[in-house]
Design an enzyme around this catalytic site. Structure first.
Site, mmCIF file in Angstrom:
data_model
loop_
_atom_site.group_PDB
_atom_site.id
_atom_site.type_symbol
_atom_site.label_atom_id
_atom_site.label_comp_id
_atom_site.label_asym_id
_atom_site.label_seq_id
_atom_site.Cartn_x
_atom_site.Cartn_y
_atom_site.Cartn_z
ATOM 1 N N GLN A 74 5.118 2.707 -0.472
ATOM 2 C CA GLN A 74 6.563 2.554 -0.478
ATOM 3 C C GLN A 74 7.141 3.849 0.067
ATOM 4 O OE1 GLN A 74 8.859 0.263 -2.891
ATOM 5 N NE2 GLN A 74 10.535 1.196 -1.754
ATOM 6 N N GLY A 75 7.520 3.807 1.324
ATOM 7 C CA GLY A 75 8.060 5.018 1.939
ATOM 8 C C GLY A 75 9.554 5.103 1.715
ATOM 9 N N ALA A 76 10.184 6.026 2.434
ATOM 10 C CA ALA A 76 11.614 6.230 2.257
ATOM 11 C C ALA A 76 12.411 5.034 2.773
ATOM 12 C CB ALA A 76 12.050 7.502 2.954
ATOM 13 N N ASP A 113 8.646 12.634 13.785
ATOM 14 C CA ASP A 113 8.335 12.855 12.361
ATOM 15 C C ASP A 113 6.872 13.253 12.222
ATOM 16 O OD1 ASP A 113 8.559 12.989 9.622
ATOM 17 O OD2 ASP A 113 8.487 10.835 9.299
ATOM 18 N N ILE A 162 0.815 -1.220 0.000
ATOM 19 C CA ILE A 162 0.000 0.000 0.000
ATOM 20 C C ILE A 162 0.844 1.264 0.000
ATOM 21 C CG2 ILE A 162 -2.219 -0.851 0.833
ATOM 22 C CD1 ILE A 162 -1.400 -0.155 3.646
ATOM 23 N N ALA A 218 10.689 2.039 4.365
ATOM 24 C CA ALA A 218 9.905 0.846 4.652
ATOM 25 C C ALA A 218 8.858 0.655 3.570
ATOM 26 C CB ALA A 218 9.229 0.966 6.017
#
Lengths: 360, 212
Positions: free
Chosen positions: B9-11, B125, B7, B13
């Site tokens: 695609q982060g920096a 964050d 769902i 994870a």
């Protein structure tokens, strides 16, 4: 010529750029050609870019010392005339070809900025050419875009005085992340002083060379807060190691670990901004942007994301005059000039305070 | 386990939607970064996985609504958490036109941050993408990978500063939103101390804009 044709006639802007916000005095001349005239305001400006001159002289204090504003200002005052002559000789033009004189309005050190602004004002009145005050950071961004062709990248701006992650939206370069205390270049310069590395060609370059011989990774504080970073803790930690435990840690390993840690922090916040905005291009500008290890790490990150990295070499990364001419010429094409009574300078001038009229 | 659906695609994870014991969960898998020195990479990946789980549990104990930790897989660097259905605060703000509702939600955010900080949890964050408005209109804090347990006024002030900057860069002309957050945050004496420090942090921000 028929009046209908004049609106589409080719238009040329030749801009002189004067930069002296820190210890480099740079003079550049750029020529912008709009083959079909300057487009209307619903279009971004993409002129043909021709570099006519880009000359620079750097003030270097002795090893172990930083530069003082008054010494830098004296350097700029002494060299601005010879450097101007050199630039015009290189460009093979005369002052009457110049359409605008662009100077750095800020941010930077007061005295050096002031001495260059004074020269800009004098030339403006002498030649009867309008002035264009330019934000130094925007100069870096526009130069990077012009040289690399990156159209809408996330920008990492890293230098002796600035550490910012920037992205464009709605005619503003917005700051997504930045340092919470000192700039990365400042941290590198200060550590170079602790190690008594020479200041020529620049302290950061000498740290980079020293780091290439390092092999052992020493754990240092790693401070990332969202898209912001902090370097002051690392600096005091590593200064202490270098001063009190120099028998245990070599200068090479210290430089290596310092670069690995700080650059990882920068790549991390840049990637976070890219993920946040949904961009796959990154442009690295500013003096520290010349560092090949930083470029390599950023390149690896971009590759993993299926993106691209754009970077420039020392001619354009390190403070220079042509970047001021570049950003100034774009603003000038959109009708921006700085009247003489407003041609002051400011030490604090944030990247997001500029109305970027030349983009849409 | 059923098929996983990516769902986000982060920096650092990848976030999957999955099912564990018949329950809908998100699996947040941290991946190693080739650009980082291996020792640093391992330290950060492990440290953040642990810290995220720890902070989530602590928030829950303090009554702050966060995704419940289902399972922690140290070797797979994956944290399994309750799946939260809803809009991110960012999406909510963009889609909302009702100023009164907006103000109410911002005060709720302020109150939650106050409870979190009173319990020495610093998120690390805070952005409008890291808050979810769930189906019962509750604010759910997510993404504690950069969090820490800290009593420091400075850390709490920086936490707020990071959120303020996220508002400014993501939602132009939204000063009133963050003001409403601070207004409901700053009711206690301890919170006032943090707000005073926030002033200092902002000042530092302006001053650090020095030489090029």
């Amino acid at each position: 010529m028929a009046s209908t044709e004049t609106t589409n006639a080719s238009k040329t802007i030749i801009a002189l750029g004067l930069e002296g916000s820190a210890n480099k005095l740079g003079i550049g001349i750029v020529k912008h050609i709009y083959p079909n005239g300057i487009p209307s305001t619903d279009t971004g400006l993409h002129p043909e870019f021709i570099e006519l001159a880009n000359v620079r002289d750097t003030y270097n204090p002795p090893a172990g010392e930083g530069f003082l504003p008054r010494d830098v200002a004296a350097h700029h005052r002494a060299l601005i005339n010879p450097l101007l002559k050199q630039a015009f000789a290189e460009a093979k033009i005369t002052p009457k070809h110049i359409d605008c004189i662009c100077y750095t309005k800020g941010p930077g050190m007061g005295a050096p900025l002031q001495s260059v602004a004074l020269a800009a004002r004098t030339l403006s009145q002498l030649w009867n050419v309008p002035l264009v005050g330019v934000n130094h950071c925007v100069g870096h961004i526009e130069m990077g875009r012009a040289i690399t062709g990156a159209d809408d990248p996330v920008v990492l701006y890293v230098s002796g005085g600035n550490t910012q992650v920037i992205a464009y939206s709605q005619q503003t370069y917005r700051i997504f992340g930045e340092t919470l205390d000192i700039a990365i270049g400042n941290c590198l310069d200060r550590f170079a002083r602790v190690l008594k590395l020479p200041n020529e060609p620049n302290p950061g370059y000498n740290i980079e060379q020293c780091a290439k011989r390092g092999t052992k990774f020493i754990e240092l504080p790693y401070t990332v807060k969202g898209m912001d970073v902090s370097f002051s803790g690392i600096l005091s930690f590593i200064e202490k190691l270098a001063k009190t435990e120099s028998d245990k840690y070599s200068a090479e390993d210290l430089c290596y670990s310092l670069q690995e840690t700080m650059f990882a922090m920068l790549v991390e916040i840049t990637e976070r901004a890219m993920a946040h905005i949904g961009s796959s291009e990154v442009l690295v500008v500013g003096g520290v942007g010349c560092n090949e290890r930083l470029q390599e790490m950023m390149g690896q990150m971009a590759k993993e994301r299926g993106g691209t990295i754009f970077a420039t070499d020392m001619r354009y990364c390190i403070d220079n005059g042509i970047m001021i001419a570049q950003a100034g010429a774009l603003a000038f094409a959109r009708g921006f000039t700085t009247p003489i009574e407003e041609s002051w300078i400011t030490q604090r001038f944030r990247t997001d305070q500029v109305h970027v009229k030349w983009r849409i | 386990m059923s098929v996983q659906e990516l769902i986000k695609q982060g920096a650092e994870a990848r976030v999957y939607k999955s099912v564990v014991d018949g329950k809908l969960v998100v699996a947040k898998q941290r991946f190693s970064k080739a650009y980082r020195h291996p020792e640093l990479d391992q330290k950060l990946t492990r440290g953040r996985l642990n810290q995220e789980a720890r902070s989530l549990r602590r928030c829950k104990e303090c009554g702050i609504r966060v995704p419940e930790v289902v399972r922690q897989d140290k070797y797979g660097a994956t944290l399994y958490m309750e799946y939260i259905e809803g809009l991110t605060l960012k999406e909510w703000i963009i889609g909302n036109g009702d100023e009164a509702k907006e103000k109410e939600l911002m005060s709720t955010v302020g109150k939650i941050l106050h409870i979190m900080h009173s319990n020495n949890i610093v998120h690390g964050d805070l952005t409008t993408s890291n808050m979810i408005i769930d189906e019962s209109n509750e604010v759910v804090l997510i993404d504690f990978g950069l969090s820490q347990i800290s009593p420091s006024v400075e850390d709490k002030a920086v936490d707020l500063y990071v959120l303020e900057r996220a508002f400014i860069s993501t939602h132009p002309n939204s000063e009133r939103l963050f003001s409403a957050v601070l207004e409901s945050y700053g009711t206690s004496a301890a919170a006032q101390t943090v707000l005073r420090r926030l002033e200092d942090v902002r000042q530092r921000g302006r001053k650090r804009d020095m030489t090029g």
